[in-house]
Design a protein around this motif. Structure first.
Motif, PDB file in Angstrom:
ATOM      1  N   ILE A  38       5.802   1.445  -8.528  1.00  0.00           N
ATOM      2  CA  ILE A  38       7.028   1.164  -9.246  1.00  0.00           C
ATOM      3  C   ILE A  38       7.810   2.211  -9.937  1.00  0.00           C
ATOM      4  N   HIS A  39       8.948   2.205 -10.307  1.00  0.00           N
ATOM      5  CA  HIS A  39       9.692   3.298 -10.418  1.00  0.00           C
ATOM      6  C   HIS A  39       8.931   4.134 -12.479  1.00  0.00           C
ATOM      7  N   SER A  40       8.409   2.856 -13.047  1.00  0.00           N
ATOM      8  CA  SER A  40       7.105   3.615 -13.875  1.00  0.00           C
ATOM      9  C   SER A  40       7.307   2.952 -14.610  1.00  0.00           C
ATOM     10  N   PRO A  41       5.765   3.134 -14.276  1.00  0.00           N
ATOM     11  CA  PRO A  41       4.345   2.758 -14.076  1.00  0.00           C
ATOM     12  C   PRO A  41       3.897   2.973 -15.343  1.00  0.00           C
ATOM     13  N   ARG A  42       2.346   1.979 -16.240  1.00  0.00           N
ATOM     14  CA  ARG A  42       1.748   2.312 -16.920  1.00  0.00           C
ATOM     15  C   ARG A  42       0.519   2.355 -16.984  1.00  0.00           C
ATOM     16  N   TYR A  43       0.291   2.156 -15.364  1.00  0.00           N
ATOM     17  CA  TYR A  43      -1.287   2.160 -15.654  1.00  0.00           C
ATOM     18  C   TYR A  43      -1.398   2.654 -14.292  1.00  0.00           C
ATOM     19  N   LEU A  44      -2.691   3.153 -13.833  1.00  0.00           N
ATOM     20  CA  LEU A  44      -2.769   3.610 -12.032  1.00  0.00           C
ATOM     21  C   LEU A  44      -3.836   2.542 -11.653  1.00  0.00           C
ATOM     22  N   LEU A  45      -4.140   2.022 -10.975  1.00  0.00           N
ATOM     23  CA  LEU A  45      -4.999   1.246 -10.163  1.00  0.00           C
ATOM     24  C   LEU A  45      -5.672   1.585  -9.026  1.00  0.00           C
ATOM     25  N   LEU A  46      -7.127   2.619  -9.069  1.00  0.00           N
ATOM     26  CA  LEU A  46      -7.093   2.424  -7.469  1.00  0.00           C
ATOM     27  C   LEU A  46      -8.343   1.117  -7.253  1.00  0.00           C
ATOM     28  N   VAL A  47      -8.294   1.023  -6.210  1.00  0.00           N
ATOM     29  CA  VAL A  47      -8.954  -0.213  -5.149  1.00  0.00           C
ATOM     30  C   VAL A  47      -9.426   0.839  -4.443  1.00  0.00           C
ATOM     31  N   VAL A  48     -11.159  -0.300  -4.354  1.00  0.00           N
ATOM     32  CA  VAL A  48     -11.799   0.451  -3.107  1.00  0.00           C
ATOM     33  C   VAL A  48     -12.459  -1.116  -2.716  1.00  0.00           C
ATOM     34  N   HIS A  49     -12.183  -1.276  -0.572  1.00  0.00           N
ATOM     35  CA  HIS A  49     -12.070  -2.430  -0.903  1.00  0.00           C
ATOM     36  C   HIS A  49     -13.717  -2.085   0.059  1.00  0.00           C
ATOM     37  N   GLY A  50     -14.018  -3.541   0.490  1.00  0.00           N
ATOM     38  CA  GLY A  50     -15.267  -3.763   0.287  1.00  0.00           C
ATOM     39  C   GLY A  50     -15.438  -3.240   2.368  1.00  0.00           C
ATOM     40  N   TYR A  51     -16.521  -3.720   3.068  1.00  0.00           N
ATOM     41  CA  TYR A  51     -17.340  -3.962   4.347  1.00  0.00           C
ATOM     42  C   TYR A  51     -16.499  -4.849   5.232  1.00  0.00           C
ATOM     43  N   GLY A  52     -15.960  -3.819   6.129  1.00  0.00           N
ATOM     44  CA  GLY A  52     -14.368  -4.795   6.950  1.00  0.00           C
ATOM     45  C   GLY A  52     -13.614  -5.091   6.621  1.00  0.00           C
ATOM     46  N   ASP A  53     -12.821  -4.508   5.233  1.00  0.00           N
ATOM     47  CA  ASP A  53     -11.972  -4.988   4.699  1.00  0.00           C
ATOM     48  C   ASP A  53     -10.469  -3.773   4.582  1.00  0.00           C
ATOM     49  N   ALA A  54      -9.755  -4.132   3.818  1.00  0.00           N
ATOM     50  CA  ALA A  54      -8.590  -2.511   4.364  1.00  0.00           C
ATOM     51  C   ALA A  54      -7.797  -3.145   2.935  1.00  0.00           C
ATOM     52  N   VAL A  55      -6.726  -2.252   1.797  1.00  0.00           N
ATOM     53  CA  VAL A  55      -6.232  -2.113   1.499  1.00  0.00           C
ATOM     54  C   VAL A  55      -5.316  -2.646   1.552  1.00  0.00           C
ATOM     55  N   GLY A  56      -4.840  -2.500   2.721  1.00  0.00           N
ATOM     56  CA  GLY A  56      -3.528  -2.992   3.570  1.00  0.00           C
ATOM     57  C   GLY A  56      -3.295  -4.545   3.442  1.00  0.00           C
ATOM     58  N   LYS A  57      -5.210  -4.924   3.572  1.00  0.00           N
ATOM     59  CA  LYS A  57      -4.358  -6.527   3.170  1.00  0.00           C
ATOM     60  C   LYS A  57      -4.626  -7.044   2.130  1.00  0.00           C
ATOM     61  N   TYR A  58      -4.330  -6.416   0.896  1.00  0.00           N
ATOM     62  CA  TYR A  58      -4.887  -6.603   0.012  1.00  0.00           C
ATOM     63  C   TYR A  58      -2.818  -6.424  -0.576  1.00  0.00           C
ATOM     64  N   ALA A  59      -2.068  -6.105  -0.379  1.00  0.00           N
ATOM     65  CA  ALA A  59      -0.538  -6.522  -0.599  1.00  0.00           C
ATOM     66  C   ALA A  59      -0.266  -7.375  -0.858  1.00  0.00           C
ATOM     67  N   GLU A  60      -0.308  -8.631  -0.924  1.00  0.00           N
ATOM     68  CA  GLU A  60      -0.262  -9.477  -2.678  1.00  0.00           C
ATOM     69  C   GLU A  60      -0.987  -9.397  -3.605  1.00  0.00           C
ATOM     70  N   MET A  61      -2.397  -8.789  -3.061  1.00  0.00           N
ATOM     71  CA  MET A  61      -2.756  -8.604  -4.787  1.00  0.00           C
ATOM     72  C   MET A  61      -2.009  -7.925  -5.812  1.00  0.00           C
TER      73      MET A  61
END
Length: 323
Positions: free
Chosen positions: A23-46
């Motif tokens: 976003i334009h002015s974020p307040r914090y950083l959130l690093l996402v580490v996905h599980g086996y057989g998954d992908a961060v691209g599937k977390y778009a809604e979250m």
């Protein structure tokens, strides 16, 4: 970057695809580490739910997963990925200096996130573990426990009664490649990292939220707890989500999961902000004739999260409050 863009980073063994939801002015950083057989691209809604509350969400598809390079679902060594995550995080911090970093790991990603915290916790604001694969032994890694060759070289077959996954070594010493949905080399890497995490340093004062679905039969809470009880520090919280299985970020469970994580993050941001404010006066007594307290208390206890009644205030079910 606009929401949902990707770029690439070279890890120790493969090129990783990194997803960015900004976003334009974020307040914090959130690093996402996905599980086996998954992908961060599937977390778009979250990710969208977090960006709406001020997060810059980012994370790589692990090797052999999603859009990253590598043989399908094959990770021969998980520990080098911790260094890759540190490099990816350093790039985000260069782009947004001074923002607090939270790390969220799910399942196998929760194990990797735990190792990240054990090695780099002093640069983190908080750790969120969603159904993390942890424990001295786990239902998943036990799939390989019966695998051995007899003294006569006969074929040995074993079957896990709960999964139906057969295991075999033949006379030539050929090892079966797949155990249910899991690759042999990746399972071996999981077992090695489980040992590192279980025997590694504790979390100290790092705020940690452990979320687990009450109906999770993939990663068993009682096994995970053997490691987390050993690592837990002074700001540790456990949260059970009723009527939720292993994947806490899909289906009916994900709004409650996201809500609880958002509340945890907001409480940490407020508490650490107040702590930092008070610390300024603590070290500058010339401005005040007294010393202000630096204590900030949160109710770090076990809570069960149940579905909220229609129309109830957001996050009200989490039980997280500030003084």
């Amino acid at each position: 970057m606009s929401a949902g863009e990707i770029n690439y980073s070279r890890s120790t063994r493969a090129q990783l695809t990194i997803h960015h939801f900004s976003i334009h002015s974020p307040r914090y950083l959130l690093l996402v580490v996905h599980g086996y057989g998954d992908a961060v691209g599937k977390y778009a809604e979250m990710a969208g739910a977090f960006t709406r509350t001020g997060a810059y969400v980012f994370g790589p598809d692990l090797p052999g997963h999603g859009l990253s390079a590598g043989e399908n679902l094959l990770i021969e060594d998980l520990e080098p990925l911790v260094d890759s995550l540190r490099s990816i995080t350093d790039e985000a911090r260069w782009q947004y200096p001074g923002l607090p970093l939270f790390v969220l790991g799910h399942s196998m990603g929760g194990m990797i996130a735990t190792r990240y915290a054990q090695r780099f916790r002093h640069g983190m604001a908080g750790l969120i573990l969603a159904a993390p694969l942890l424990g001295e032994t786990t239902r998943i890694t036990r799939l390989m426990d019966g695998l051995h060759k007899s003294a006569t070289g006969d074929i040995q077959r074993f079957s896990d009664e709960t999964t139906g996954a057969g295991m075999m070594i033949d006379r030539a010493g050929t090892v079966r490649e797949w155990f249910g949905p899991f690759r042999r080399q990746t399972l071996s890497a999981m077992k090695r990292m489980l040992m590192l995490a279980h025997s590694g340093p504790g979390f100290g004062s790092l705020p940690v939220l452990w979320i687990h679905g009450k109906e999770d039969s993939t990663v068993l809470a009682e096994e995970t707890e053997t490691t987390l009880e050993r690592l837990r520090g002074s700001r540790y919280r456990k949260l059970n989500i009723e009527k939720a299985g292993h994947n806490l970020f899909t289906g009916d469970a994900w709004p409650r999961t996201v809500s609880s994580v958002q509340t945890f993050i907001e409480d940490i941001l407020r508490s650490d902000g107040k702590r930092n404010f008070q610390t300024v006066f603590h070290f500058c007594p010339c401005f005040l004739p007294w010393t202000l307290s630096r204590t900030w208390t949160l109710p770090w206890t076990e809570t069960r999260l149940t579905p909220e009644d229609p129309g109830s205030p957001p996050h009200s079910a989490c039980g997280l409050t500030t003084p």
